[in-house]
Design an enzyme around this catalytic site. Structure first.
Site: not given
Ligand code: G3P
Length: 226
Positions: A86
């Protein structure tokens, strides 16, 4: 469509793999920080747990291209073939994506809030593009709308990239993209469990079991008479 777990807790990953049709695991620096272990050790443990064939997405933590490239090479050497690196969808990130793609390293472009970031990442060779659906919603924009636009961009251009939508908070967000058939979704444990969290379903299954008991002998199961 691939389904991935967006989490780094080993027990949770094991539990979800036992319950759902899972294709892999995604992590980010925040998720690894929450796991509370040396991040290299935790990534190795996740790889051992899911095996060599599942996808594992792990993120570089650097703002300069050279450092991103260096970390990406080391992560692939550490975690094996089905590892996606990533890389943030920033200026330095796009240059890192180009260089790593030329080396055959598979890239997931992360931190995508706008369709044009996704366009640039796809042009730089990323295999997956990760829009943050719920975080975009939280800014007052339209996370699903951004994801649809990215899908339009991929269809209108000859890119070798797919969407890996991330940052979900509810089943409706998931349903919208499942209907559209994007390449992959990554969900946290709570969102995964919420997909089938329905008392009516539990009641129906329990009723079948109880009704069936009436035609079996005491202590007998269906397996016993088959
Ligand atoms: O890696 C990015 C994504 O997983 C972010 O998720 O739930 O932290 O908004 P969140």
């Amino acid at each position: 469509m691939k389904l991935l777990i967006d989490y780094a807790d080993l027990d949770s990953i094991k539990e979800l793999i036992a319950l759902f049709p899972i294709d892999g695991v995604t992590t980010n620096p925040t998720i690894l920080a929450k796991a509370g272990e040396n991040p290299k050790d935790r990534l190795v443990k996740i790889r051992e747990l899911i095996g060599p064939d599942m996808d594992l997405h792990c993120q570089v933590v650097a703002s300069k291209k050279e450092e991103m490239v260096d970390q990406a090479r080391k992560l692939v050497a550490l975690l094996g073939e089905n590892t996606y690196i990533k890389v943030p969808s920033s200026g330095e990130g796009f240059k890192a994506m180009e260089e790593l793609t030329k080396e055959g390293i598979k890239i997931t472009a992360t931190g995508i809030y706008t369709p044009l970031q996704a366009f640039l990442a796809a042009k730089a060779g990323a295999k997956y593009l990760a829009p943050y659906v719920n975080r975009i919603d939280n800014l007052g924009y339209d996370g699903l709308g951004v994801t649809r636009k990215i899908q339009n961009i991929l269809e209108a251009n000859d890119f070798d990239a797919q969407i890996l939508a991330a940052s979900f908070k509810n089943s409706n967000q998931v349903l919208d993209l499942v209907e559209r058939g994007v390449g992959a979704l990554t969900l946290g444990p709570d969102v995964f469990k919420g997909l089938v969290n329905d008392k009516n379903v539990d009641f129906a299954i329990k009723t079948f079991e109880e009704d069936f008991e009436s035609i079996l002998e005491e202590g007998q199961t269906f397996s016993d008479i088959l």
